[in-house]
Write a protein that holds these residues in place. Structure first.
Motif, PDB file in Angstrom:
ATOM      1  N   GLU A  75      10.160 -12.101   6.131  1.00 44.85           N
ATOM      2  CA  GLU A  75      10.637 -11.709   7.451  1.00 44.85           C
ATOM      3  C   GLU A  75       9.630 -10.788   8.150  1.00 44.85           C
ATOM      4  N   PRO A  76       9.104 -11.196   9.305  1.00 41.65           N
ATOM      5  CA  PRO A  76       8.099 -10.382  10.005  1.00 41.65           C
ATOM      6  C   PRO A  76       8.562  -8.968  10.330  1.00 41.65           C
ATOM      7  N   SER A  77       9.821  -8.795  10.714  1.00 43.04           N
ATOM      8  CA  SER A  77      10.278  -7.446  11.054  1.00 43.04           C
ATOM      9  C   SER A  77      10.287  -6.544   9.831  1.00 43.04           C
ATOM     10  N   MET A  78      10.534  -7.108   8.650  1.00 38.43           N
ATOM     11  CA  MET A  78      10.468  -6.323   7.413  1.00 38.43           C
ATOM     12  C   MET A  78       9.023  -5.918   7.125  1.00 38.43           C
ATOM     13  N   LEU A  79       8.098  -6.841   7.304  1.00 35.13           N
ATOM     14  CA  LEU A  79       6.693  -6.515   7.056  1.00 35.13           C
ATOM     15  C   LEU A  79       6.197  -5.435   8.018  1.00 35.13           C
ATOM     16  N   ALA A  80       6.672  -5.471   9.256  1.00 40.39           N
ATOM     17  CA  ALA A  80       6.280  -4.432  10.212  1.00 40.39           C
ATOM     18  C   ALA A  80       6.788  -3.067   9.753  1.00 40.39           C
ATOM     19  N   ALA A  81       8.013  -3.016   9.232  1.00 40.57           N
ATOM     20  CA  ALA A  81       8.548  -1.761   8.713  1.00 40.57           C
ATOM     21  C   ALA A  81       7.796  -1.326   7.467  1.00 40.57           C
ATOM     22  N   ALA A  82       7.469  -2.287   6.592  1.00 43.09           N
ATOM     23  CA  ALA A  82       6.719  -1.960   5.376  1.00 43.09           C
ATOM     24  C   ALA A  82       5.329  -1.439   5.711  1.00 43.09           C
ATOM     25  N   ARG A  83       4.747  -1.945   6.769  1.00 47.13           N
ATOM     26  CA  ARG A  83       3.419  -1.470   7.172  1.00 47.13           C
ATOM     27  C   ARG A  83       3.455   0.011   7.518  1.00 47.13           C
ATOM     28  N   ARG A  84       4.553   0.462   8.107  1.00 53.50           N
ATOM     29  CA  ARG A  84       4.695   1.885   8.411  1.00 53.50           C
ATOM     30  C   ARG A  84       4.935   2.692   7.138  1.00 53.50           C
ATOM     31  N   SER A  85       5.663   2.115   6.180  1.00 53.10           N
ATOM     32  CA  SER A  85       5.985   2.829   4.946  1.00 53.10           C
ATOM     33  C   SER A  85       4.806   2.894   3.983  1.00 53.10           C
ATOM     34  N   PRO A  87       1.052   2.047   4.510  1.00 51.74           N
ATOM     35  CA  PRO A  87      -0.091   1.583   5.310  1.00 51.74           C
ATOM     36  C   PRO A  87      -1.252   1.073   4.472  1.00 51.74           C
ATOM     37  N   GLY A  88      -1.343   1.487   3.220  1.00 45.43           N
ATOM     38  CA  GLY A  88      -2.462   1.053   2.387  1.00 45.43           C
ATOM     39  C   GLY A  88      -2.224  -0.229   1.623  1.00 45.43           C
ATOM     40  N   ALA A  89      -1.029  -0.807   1.723  1.00 44.73           N
ATOM     41  CA  ALA A  89      -0.716  -2.017   0.958  1.00 44.73           C
ATOM     42  C   ALA A  89      -1.260  -3.253   1.657  1.00 44.73           C
ATOM     43  N   ALA A  90      -1.556  -4.277   0.873  1.00 46.65           N
ATOM     44  CA  ALA A  90      -1.854  -5.596   1.422  1.00 46.65           C
ATOM     45  C   ALA A  90      -0.518  -6.286   1.685  1.00 46.65           C
ATOM     46  N   LEU A  91      -0.275  -6.674   2.928  1.00 44.86           N
ATOM     47  CA  LEU A  91       1.004  -7.269   3.307  1.00 44.86           C
ATOM     48  C   LEU A  91       0.838  -8.775   3.494  1.00 44.86           C
ATOM     49  N   VAL A  92       1.758  -9.528   2.894  1.00 47.08           N
ATOM     50  CA  VAL A  92       1.677 -10.983   2.918  1.00 47.08           C
ATOM     51  C   VAL A  92       3.032 -11.544   3.331  1.00 47.08           C
ATOM     52  N   ARG A  93       3.021 -12.445   4.318  1.00 49.62           N
ATOM     53  CA  ARG A  93       4.261 -13.115   4.689  1.00 49.62           C
ATOM     54  C   ARG A  93       4.411 -14.363   3.823  1.00 49.62           C
ATOM     55  N   ALA A  94       5.413 -14.363   2.968  1.00 49.18           N
ATOM     56  CA  ALA A  94       5.663 -15.483   2.061  1.00 49.18           C
ATOM     57  C   ALA A  94       7.027 -15.303   1.444  1.00 49.18           C
ATOM     58  N   ALA A  95       7.514 -16.354   0.798  1.00 51.52           N
ATOM     59  CA  ALA A  95       8.810 -16.306   0.116  1.00 51.52           C
ATOM     60  C   ALA A  95       8.701 -17.027  -1.211  1.00 51.52           C
TER      61      ALA A  95
END
Length: 268
Positions: A75-85, A87-95
């Motif tokens: 879910e893109p909105s979850m990844l946007a929130a995770a990016r704030r939590s 910031p140093g993580a590699a974020l990937v949209r997948a299931a």
């Protein structure tokens, strides 16, 4: 991303709802975060995969331990929130089970309450296993059955509601939501040293805040509520306040007993 009809329902159900989740159910789901990472052996200098990261609670805790984190969510909105939590993580949209990571890319993988939201749990665990190097650990949590009082409360609130057909995992793909059932699921994926235990705790929440989860469309209670006319929604809220009163403390907050299953295993 492709999957079962249950997976399609989950994508639709959670679309754009990160903010609603963060202010309602996120704190409940955060409770096992530390012991989940412990069960996966996740620590400093390790490459840790957090699948179904949501708003990034587990990923942030892993990063705080000094791990290099890959955080995955559909879910893109979850990844946007995770990016704030985180910031140093590699974020990937997948299931799950389709994770775009190389085989054996990480030292440990965790999935906090994610198996509750997939249409093929065995394939999901196999997807986790593929990403973890031999000798690395996988740890997962799920909500148990029979349901503890917190989850059972929603069933009582909506007991007399005709919500139509509800999305379910196909019987041939499902597993018993018990210690034995979750152990069998991980062992069936070929994991060694599989162990499972039940975590129990009391979740405290403001009654209005807790109701706002379904009111925002979250989960099956949210789906049931959205399918009702306005007058029925108002009656259901009154019923919720009546039934939840037995869990209300002197400070006005709810004290809701709940539980989760925590299981882990080693990739051979």
């Amino acid at each position: 991303m492709t999957g079962t009809s249950f997976d399609d329902h989950e994508r639709e159900r959670w679309a754009g709802r990160a903010a609603a989740y963060e202010r309602t159910f996120a704190r409940l789901c955060a409770y096992p975060a530390a012991v989940l990472l412990d069960a996966a052996g996740a620590g400093a200098g390790m490459r840790v995969l957090d699948v179904g990261t949501g708003t990034g609670t587990v990923a942030a805790l892993a990063a705080g331990r000094g791990a290099t984190v890959v955080a995955v969510d559909a879910e893109p909105s979850m990844l946007a929130a995770a990016r704030r939590s985180v910031p140093g993580a590699a974020l990937v949209r997948a299931a799950l089970p389709h994770l775009p990571l190389p085989t054996g890319a990480v030292d440990a993988a965790v999935a906090n309450f994610v198996l509750n939201h997939v249409g093929d749990p065995a394939a999901a665990v196999a997807g986790l296993r593929r990403t973890v190097r031999p000798g690395g650990r996988i740890a997962v949590t799920v909500w148990p059955s029979p349901q503890p009082p917190l989850q059972r409360l929603w069933g009582e609130v909506f007991a007399d509601v005709d919500g139509g057909e509800l999305p379910r995992v196909a019987a041939e793909r499902d597993f018993p939501r018990t210690e034995e059932g979750l152990t069998g699921l991980l062992a069936g994926a070929g994991l060694d040293d599989v162990r499972c235990r039940t975590l129990t705790w009391t979740h405290r929440a403001d009654p209005d805040e807790w109701w706002s989860g379904p009111a925002s469309g979250l989960g099956i209670p949210g789906l049931l509520l959205q399918r009702q006319p306005q007058a029925t929604r108002e009656a259901l809220r009154r019923r919720y306040l009546q039934l939840s009163a037995r869990y209300r403390d002197a400070d006005g907050l709810l004290a809701l007993p709940t539980a989760a299953l925590l299981a882990s295993g080693v990739v051979p």
